[in-house]
Design an enzyme around this catalytic site. Structure first.
Site, mmCIF file in Angstrom:
data_model
loop_
_atom_site.group_PDB
_atom_site.id
_atom_site.type_symbol
_atom_site.label_atom_id
_atom_site.label_comp_id
_atom_site.label_asym_id
_atom_site.label_seq_id
_atom_site.Cartn_x
_atom_site.Cartn_y
_atom_site.Cartn_z
ATOM 1 N N CYS A 6 0.840 -1.190 0.000
ATOM 2 C CA CYS A 6 0.000 0.000 0.000
ATOM 3 C C CYS A 6 0.883 1.250 0.000
ATOM 4 O O CYS A 6 1.636 1.473 0.942
ATOM 5 C CB CYS A 6 -0.925 0.008 1.214
ATOM 6 S SG CYS A 6 -1.817 1.566 1.337
ATOM 7 N N CYS B 99 0.313 3.787 3.195
ATOM 8 C CA CYS B 99 0.552 3.450 4.596
ATOM 9 C C CYS B 99 1.824 4.174 5.059
ATOM 10 O O CYS B 99 2.757 4.356 4.278
ATOM 11 C CB CYS B 99 0.709 1.942 4.767
ATOM 12 S SG CYS B 99 -0.872 1.108 5.053
ATOM 13 N N HIS C 188 -4.894 1.813 7.700
ATOM 14 C CA HIS C 188 -5.175 1.209 6.398
ATOM 15 C C HIS C 188 -6.586 0.636 6.282
ATOM 16 O O HIS C 188 -7.221 0.707 5.235
ATOM 17 C CB HIS C 188 -4.145 0.098 6.112
ATOM 18 C CG HIS C 188 -4.313 -0.548 4.776
ATOM 19 N ND1 HIS C 188 -3.773 -0.023 3.626
ATOM 20 C CD2 HIS C 188 -4.993 -1.664 4.395
ATOM 21 C CE1 HIS C 188 -4.098 -0.797 2.594
ATOM 22 N NE2 HIS C 188 -4.839 -1.788 3.035
ATOM 23 N N HIS D 177 -6.756 1.767 0.985
ATOM 24 C CA HIS D 177 -6.422 2.765 2.012
ATOM 25 C C HIS D 177 -7.325 4.001 1.862
ATOM 26 O O HIS D 177 -7.441 4.542 0.769
ATOM 27 C CB HIS D 177 -4.945 3.168 1.888
ATOM 28 C CG HIS D 177 -4.419 3.817 3.120
ATOM 29 N ND1 HIS D 177 -3.426 3.275 3.891
ATOM 30 C CD2 HIS D 177 -4.788 4.956 3.741
ATOM 31 C CE1 HIS D 177 -3.186 4.066 4.915
ATOM 32 N NE2 HIS D 177 -4.018 5.100 4.852
ATOM 33 N N HIS E 218 -8.839 7.224 1.172
ATOM 34 C CA HIS E 218 -8.305 8.440 0.551
ATOM 35 C C HIS E 218 -9.324 9.038 -0.407
ATOM 36 O O HIS E 218 -10.224 8.366 -0.873
ATOM 37 C CB HIS E 218 -7.018 8.131 -0.214
ATOM 38 C CG HIS E 218 -7.233 7.321 -1.472
ATOM 39 N ND1 HIS E 218 -7.482 5.965 -1.452
ATOM 40 C CD2 HIS E 218 -7.266 7.679 -2.777
ATOM 41 C CE1 HIS E 218 -7.644 5.524 -2.688
ATOM 42 N NE2 HIS E 218 -7.534 6.546 -3.519
HETATM 43 ZN ZN LIG Z 1 -2.451 1.517 3.501
#
Ligand SMILES: [Zn+2]
Ligand SMILES: [Zn+2]
Ligand SMILES: [Zn+2]
Length: 317
Positions: A30, A33, A89, A140, A142
């Site tokens: 990811c 992260c 996450h 994740h 966003h």
């Molecule tokens: Zn993440």
């Protein structure tokens, strides 16, 4: 990479030949992260990052294709950013504390001010695509923003209607809509001191709620501190309602509609948030099919009153 003008629909198309070839990320990796290649720093709540595969760039290449007066072209100048909501996450915006959501709102506000002040940025568009069904490949939590070198067509249409109404009546179209929704109350989903969330009389999507500040403000920087807290709180409530009603992490598109940043005055515009969730019932998808896409005409197979009631009764915990 360039903007191409559609002379039939009178709008710009962002063409980016390279974005189509975006690589798939390795399984389990990811980039958002803490400690990742893109975010080495570990001590943060929210942050913004340049989009690694931007559709618009501050220093774009010259258009690579032949153009003329009918087939117009211009460089794809602008900014594309990622807004990471939390280091966590496995959370979603709906799981975050009101305090954390408030930090997201503060970052949105700051990016609106910073990018909006660039001379080539005419409109700062803040949004979130959530869920694999919307095509999001990174879990994740966003959102994103596009700082456009033009005012996008949907905003232009909203500006034209609200300007006409303002000229004719001397009032804000959106303030009047809020008033009407509050009087009938059947389509109100939730409300607090400074914000109200409803499915409008003319909703397009079965769960297409909209959130409005009660005070007449055109953009995030016009909100005061308490209003920003109230905004965070109502955002959390509606997101919890979505998740609880469907007993899942409810996918959606969420967009912030604010005034343009082209240096002109828009006293008739009123900031709001719009949601376009792709579901119409559990396990049933709402497609924007031929009638919607090809005729620009929305069919709504329920009533907004029915859908607002479902959401109103859905728990917020
Ligand atoms: Zn993440
Ligand atoms: Zn207003
Ligand atoms: Zn809008």
């Amino acid at each position: 990479m360039e903007l191409r003008w559609d002379p039939i629909m009178s709008q710009w198309i962002i063409v980016s030949g390279k974005r189509g070839g975006r690589p798939l990320l390795p399984e389990g990796y990811c980039p958002f992260c803490p400690g990742s290649e893109e975010i080495p720093q570990k001590d943060w709540t929210v942050l913004s990052l340049p989009n690694k595969f931007p559709a618009l760039q501050p220093e774009p290449p010259s258009p690579s294709v032949k153009f003329d007066k009918l087939y117009r072209c211009r460089p794809a100048r602008g900014v594309c950013e990622i807004i990471v909501y939390t280091p966590e996450h496995n959370a979603t915006l709906a799981d975050l504390s009101v305090k954390n959501i408030r930090a997201v709102i503060d970052l949105w506000t700051q990016r609106f001010i910073d990018l909006g002040s660039l001379d080539y940025v005419k409109y700062v568009f803040i949004f979130e695509n959530k869920g694999r069904i919307i095509g999001v490949t990174l879990d994740h939590p966003h959102g994103q923003l596009y700082a456009f070198p033009f005012i996008p067509p949907i905003i232009k249409r909203e500006l034209a209607s609200s300007r006409r109404y303002w000229k004719r009546t001397g009032n804000c179209l959106f303030c009047r809509i809020i008033e009407k929704e509050k009087t009938c109350a059947e389509r109100i989903v939730c409300e607090n001191r400074d914000f109200v969330c409803f499915l409008p009389f003319f909703a397009h999507w079965p769960y297409g709620v909209q959130i409005y500040p009660k005070r007449h403000v055109g953009a995030l920087p016009d909100l005061d501190e308490e209003e920003k807290d109230m905004f965070a709180s109502i955002l959390k409530r509606i997101l919890r309602k979505f998740d609880n009603l469907f007993e899942m992490r409810f996918p959606y598109m969420m967009v912030l509609h604010q005034r343009p940043t082209d240096g002109k005055d828009y006293p008739y515009y009123h900031f709001h948030v719009e949601f376009y969730p792709p579901y119409r019932e559990r396990n049933k998808i709402k497609y924007f099919a031929s009638v919607e896409t090809g005729a620009g005409t929305v069919t709504f197979d329920y009533t907004p009153e029915m859908k607002a009631k479902e959401l109103r009764e859905s728990p917020e915990t």
